[in-house]
Scaffold this motif. Structure first.
Motif, PDB file in Angstrom:
ATOM      1  N   ALA A  51       0.859  -1.189   0.000  1.00 22.34           N
ATOM      2  CA  ALA A  51       0.000   0.000   0.000  1.00 22.34           C
ATOM      3  C   ALA A  51       0.893   1.236   0.000  1.00 22.34           C
ATOM      4  O   ALA A  51       1.894   1.286   0.725  1.00 22.34           O
ATOM      5  CB  ALA A  51      -0.905  -0.005   1.221  1.00 22.34           C
ATOM      6  N   ARG A  66      -3.889   9.856  -1.754  1.00 18.72           N
ATOM      7  CA  ARG A  66      -4.722   8.738  -1.325  1.00 18.72           C
ATOM      8  C   ARG A  66      -3.864   7.477  -1.364  1.00 18.72           C
ATOM      9  O   ARG A  66      -2.792   7.463  -1.976  1.00 18.72           O
ATOM     10  CB  ARG A  66      -5.984   8.584  -2.188  1.00 18.72           C
ATOM     11  CG  ARG A  66      -5.815   7.934  -3.526  1.00 18.72           C
ATOM     12  CD  ARG A  66      -5.116   8.781  -4.531  1.00 18.72           C
ATOM     13  NE  ARG A  66      -5.946   9.834  -5.081  1.00 18.72           N
ATOM     14  CZ  ARG A  66      -5.473  10.916  -5.645  1.00 18.72           C
ATOM     15  NH1 ARG A  66      -4.143  11.111  -5.729  1.00 18.72           N
ATOM     16  NH2 ARG A  66      -6.244  11.836  -6.139  1.00 18.72           N
ATOM     17  N   THR A  67      -4.372   6.421  -0.684  1.00 14.91           N
ATOM     18  CA  THR A  67      -3.631   5.156  -0.634  1.00 14.91           C
ATOM     19  C   THR A  67      -4.067   4.262  -1.786  1.00 14.91           C
ATOM     20  O   THR A  67      -5.269   4.121  -2.031  1.00 14.91           O
ATOM     21  CB  THR A  67      -3.933   4.429   0.694  1.00 14.91           C
ATOM     22  OG1 THR A  67      -3.783   5.350   1.762  1.00 14.91           O
ATOM     23  CG2 THR A  67      -3.014   3.245   0.896  1.00 14.91           C
ATOM     24  N   LEU A  68      -3.109   3.666  -2.469  1.00 14.92           N
ATOM     25  CA  LEU A  68      -3.408   2.707  -3.535  1.00 14.92           C
ATOM     26  C   LEU A  68      -2.499   1.499  -3.383  1.00 14.92           C
ATOM     27  O   LEU A  68      -1.475   1.557  -2.705  1.00 14.92           O
ATOM     28  CB  LEU A  68      -3.151   3.308  -4.922  1.00 14.92           C
ATOM     29  CG  LEU A  68      -4.009   4.479  -5.397  1.00 14.92           C
ATOM     30  CD1 LEU A  68      -3.660   4.779  -6.841  1.00 14.92           C
ATOM     31  CD2 LEU A  68      -5.483   4.192  -5.273  1.00 14.92           C
ATOM     32  N   ILE A  69      -2.885   0.433  -4.060  1.00 20.13           N
ATOM     33  CA  ILE A  69      -2.086  -0.793  -4.042  1.00 20.13           C
ATOM     34  C   ILE A  69      -1.095  -0.762  -5.209  1.00 20.13           C
ATOM     35  O   ILE A  69      -1.469  -0.445  -6.341  1.00 20.13           O
ATOM     36  CB  ILE A  69      -3.013  -2.024  -4.143  1.00 20.13           C
ATOM     37  CG1 ILE A  69      -3.858  -2.177  -2.863  1.00 20.13           C
ATOM     38  CG2 ILE A  69      -2.231  -3.293  -4.445  1.00 20.13           C
ATOM     39  CD1 ILE A  69      -3.068  -2.492  -1.607  1.00 20.13           C
ATOM     40  N   ALA A  81      -3.228   1.125 -10.607  1.00 25.20           N
ATOM     41  CA  ALA A  81      -4.365   1.167 -11.531  1.00 25.20           C
ATOM     42  C   ALA A  81      -5.455   2.053 -10.956  1.00 25.20           C
ATOM     43  O   ALA A  81      -5.572   2.200  -9.735  1.00 25.20           O
ATOM     44  CB  ALA A  81      -4.904  -0.240 -11.757  1.00 25.20           C
ATOM     45  N   SER A  86     -12.085   8.737 -11.524  1.00 27.67           N
ATOM     46  CA  SER A  86     -11.656   9.137 -10.176  1.00 27.67           C
ATOM     47  C   SER A  86     -10.910  10.472 -10.205  1.00 27.67           C
ATOM     48  O   SER A  86     -10.502  10.952 -11.265  1.00 27.67           O
ATOM     49  CB  SER A  86     -10.740   8.055  -9.589  1.00 27.67           C
ATOM     50  OG  SER A  86      -9.542   7.988 -10.319  1.00 27.67           O
ATOM     51  N   VAL A  87     -10.751  11.035  -9.039  1.00 24.28           N
ATOM     52  CA  VAL A  87     -10.017  12.310  -8.937  1.00 24.28           C
ATOM     53  C   VAL A  87      -8.590  12.123  -9.457  1.00 24.28           C
ATOM     54  O   VAL A  87      -8.067  12.944 -10.216  1.00 24.28           O
ATOM     55  CB  VAL A  87     -10.007  12.817  -7.469  1.00 24.28           C
ATOM     56  CG1 VAL A  87      -9.151  14.064  -7.337  1.00 24.28           C
ATOM     57  CG2 VAL A  87     -11.429  13.069  -6.990  1.00 24.28           C
ATOM     58  N   LYS A  88      -7.960  10.982  -9.071  1.00 32.84           N
ATOM     59  CA  LYS A  88      -6.572  10.767  -9.498  1.00 32.84           C
ATOM     60  C   LYS A  88      -6.471  10.687 -11.018  1.00 32.84           C
ATOM     61  O   LYS A  88      -5.549  11.227 -11.619  1.00 32.84           O
ATOM     62  CB  LYS A  88      -5.975   9.515  -8.815  1.00 32.84           C
ATOM     63  CG  LYS A  88      -6.595   8.209  -9.238  1.00 32.84           C
ATOM     64  CD  LYS A  88      -6.141   7.060  -8.368  1.00 32.84           C
ATOM     65  CE  LYS A  88      -7.064   6.762  -7.223  1.00 32.84           C
ATOM     66  NZ  LYS A  88      -8.491   6.577  -7.538  1.00 32.84           N
ATOM     67  N   GLN A 145     -16.569   6.175  -8.919  1.00 35.75           N
ATOM     68  CA  GLN A 145     -15.677   6.438  -7.788  1.00 35.75           C
ATOM     69  C   GLN A 145     -15.561   7.928  -7.465  1.00 35.75           C
ATOM     70  O   GLN A 145     -15.375   8.751  -8.358  1.00 35.75           O
ATOM     71  CB  GLN A 145     -14.285   5.876  -8.083  1.00 35.75           C
ATOM     72  CG  GLN A 145     -13.409   5.850  -6.841  1.00 35.75           C
ATOM     73  CD  GLN A 145     -12.095   5.141  -7.097  1.00 35.75           C
ATOM     74  OE1 GLN A 145     -11.349   5.524  -7.966  1.00 35.75           O
ATOM     75  NE2 GLN A 145     -11.827   4.110  -6.338  1.00 35.75           N
ATOM     76  N   SER A 146     -15.692   8.221  -6.183  1.00 35.65           N
ATOM     77  CA  SER A 146     -15.541   9.575  -5.625  1.00 35.65           C
ATOM     78  C   SER A 146     -16.699  10.518  -5.967  1.00 35.65           C
ATOM     79  O   SER A 146     -16.639  11.698  -5.639  1.00 35.65           O
ATOM     80  CB  SER A 146     -14.197  10.199  -6.013  1.00 35.65           C
ATOM     81  OG  SER A 146     -13.145   9.420  -5.479  1.00 35.65           O
TER      82      SER A 146
HETATM   83  C1  LIG Z   1      -4.955   0.029   1.749  1.00 36.08           C
HETATM   84  C2  LIG Z   1      -5.790   0.709   0.683  1.00 36.08           C
HETATM   85  C3  LIG Z   1      -5.664   0.287  -0.630  1.00 36.08           C
HETATM   86  C4  LIG Z   1      -6.382   0.909  -1.645  1.00 36.08           C
HETATM   87  N1  LIG Z   1      -6.188   0.501  -2.937  1.00 36.08           N
HETATM   88  C5  LIG Z   1      -6.822   1.138  -3.939  1.00 36.08           C
HETATM   89  C6  LIG Z   1      -6.524   0.809  -5.311  1.00 36.08           C
HETATM   90  O1  LIG Z   1      -5.664  -0.043  -5.619  1.00 36.08           O
HETATM   91  N2  LIG Z   1      -7.215   1.449  -6.288  1.00 36.08           N
HETATM   92  C7  LIG Z   1      -8.130   2.433  -6.005  1.00 36.08           C
HETATM   93  O2  LIG Z   1      -8.685   2.998  -6.953  1.00 36.08           O
HETATM   94  N3  LIG Z   1      -8.408   2.805  -4.723  1.00 36.08           N
HETATM   95  C8  LIG Z   1      -7.780   2.180  -3.678  1.00 36.08           C
HETATM   96  N4  LIG Z   1      -8.023   2.557  -2.378  1.00 36.08           N
HETATM   97  C9  LIG Z   1      -8.991   3.659  -2.142  1.00 36.08           C
HETATM   98  C10 LIG Z   1      -8.295   5.003  -2.426  1.00 36.08           C
HETATM   99  O3  LIG Z   1      -7.493   5.374  -1.313  1.00 36.08           O
HETATM  100  C11 LIG Z   1      -9.281   6.175  -2.714  1.00 36.08           C
HETATM  101  O4  LIG Z   1     -10.235   6.267  -1.696  1.00 36.08           O
HETATM  102  C12 LIG Z   1     -10.006   6.017  -4.061  1.00 36.08           C
HETATM  103  O5  LIG Z   1      -9.144   5.488  -5.058  1.00 36.08           O
HETATM  104  C13 LIG Z   1     -10.582   7.367  -4.523  1.00 36.08           C
HETATM  105  O6  LIG Z   1      -9.527   8.222  -4.878  1.00 36.08           O
HETATM  106  P1  LIG Z   1      -9.668   9.577  -5.706  1.00 36.08           P
HETATM  107  O7  LIG Z   1      -9.699  10.680  -4.697  1.00 36.08           O
HETATM  108  O8  LIG Z   1      -8.492   9.632  -6.577  1.00 36.08           O
HETATM  109  O9  LIG Z   1     -10.939   9.523  -6.530  1.00 36.08           O
HETATM  110  C14 LIG Z   1      -7.315   1.961  -1.328  1.00 36.08           C
HETATM  111  C15 LIG Z   1      -7.416   2.396   0.001  1.00 36.08           C
HETATM  112  C16 LIG Z   1      -6.671   1.773   0.996  1.00 36.08           C
HETATM  113  C17 LIG Z   1      -6.798   2.283   2.423  1.00 36.08           C
END
Ligand SMILES: Cc1cc2nc3c(=O)[nH]c(=O)nc-3n(C[C@H](O)[C@H](O)[C@H](O)COP(=O)(O)O)c2cc1C
Length: 217
Positions: A51, A66-69, A81, A86-88, A145-146
């Protein structure tokens, strides 16, 4: 407020046995050292060591994180990915540049990656989507998303509908799902130390290969 301030001051940082990082032994490329550290975090039992915080900026230049994998690391860069709406994704369309931050607390290790972001082609993005779990695909197929959500029942109904669609068409791919690669310009490795003699090593991309540089803590 004062109690909280005191409480925060009393929280121990860098507790326990920490690894030693010798920058003289660091490999030639940041991807190699990152892989070593990631495997070390896995071995140390860090939860979700893959993460990372992904920071982007939109057209106004203001950052969002934000957190992503992490999906993978190779000589071309660090991959993640995202949903197309999404915002990103919108930020990256405006400014294709990101910063990634990893923190593996039990090891007091931080890694920071910065660089331009390149979107993969539709085929690679679809392959990433199809490798996700059914639940993750169902959620991504909703594709909002979002965006504001009226109530949780609406979410649950949309997930149920998505799961039914996937049962009928298991090869469905969410339109807009995109695999991104951060092509690093710099990668910094930070090893914390109890005595605050932290060790920092940054790899800076040069025309041919990488230059390694120590930084003051
Ligand atoms: C540990 C963890 C892993 C996450 N992995 C992903 C991910 O791989 N892809 C994703 O789109 N959001 C993931 N999220 C949710 C994002 O943090 C975020 O809420 C979402 O992508 C919306 O982001 P945005 O503000 O860019 O629209 C994860 C959150 C956590 C806490």
């Amino acid at each position: 407020m004062d109690d909280l301030r005191q409480l925060l001051r009393d929280v121990e940082v860098f507790a326990g046995e920490l690894p030693v990082f010798d920058p003289l032994m660091a490999p030639d490329t940041p991807a190699e050292l990152f892989t070593e550290w990631l495997l070390g975090a896995l071995e140390a039992g860090v939860r979700e060591p893959h993460a990372m915080t992904v920071s982007t900026a939109g057209a106004d230049g203001n950052p969002t994180a934000r957190t992503l994998i992490l999906k993978g690391v190779g000589p071309d860069g660090w991959r993640f990915a995202s949903d197309g709406g999404s915002v990103k994704a919108r930020d990256l369309a405006q400014r294709p540049f990101a910063a990634l931050t990893f923190y593996w607390s039990p090891l007091a290790r931080q890694v920071r990656v910065r660089g331009p972001v390149v979107a993969a082609d539709a085929e690679d993005s679809a392959a990433d989507f199809l490798a996700r779990s059914t639940g993750a695909r169902a959620e991504a197929l909703i594709g909002r998303q979002s965006q504001p959500l009226a109530d949780l029942a609406q979410r649950d109904a949309a997930v149920k509908e998505s799961l039914e669609r996937l049962e009928d068409e298991p090869d469905l791919v969410a339109p807009g799902w995109t695999l991104h690669t951060v092509r690093p310009e710099s990668v910094e490795f930070w090893q914390g130390d109890k005595e605050r003699r932290h060790t920092r090593l940054v790899y800076v991309r040069e025309v041919e290969g990488w230059r390694k540089q120590l930084l003051w803590p």
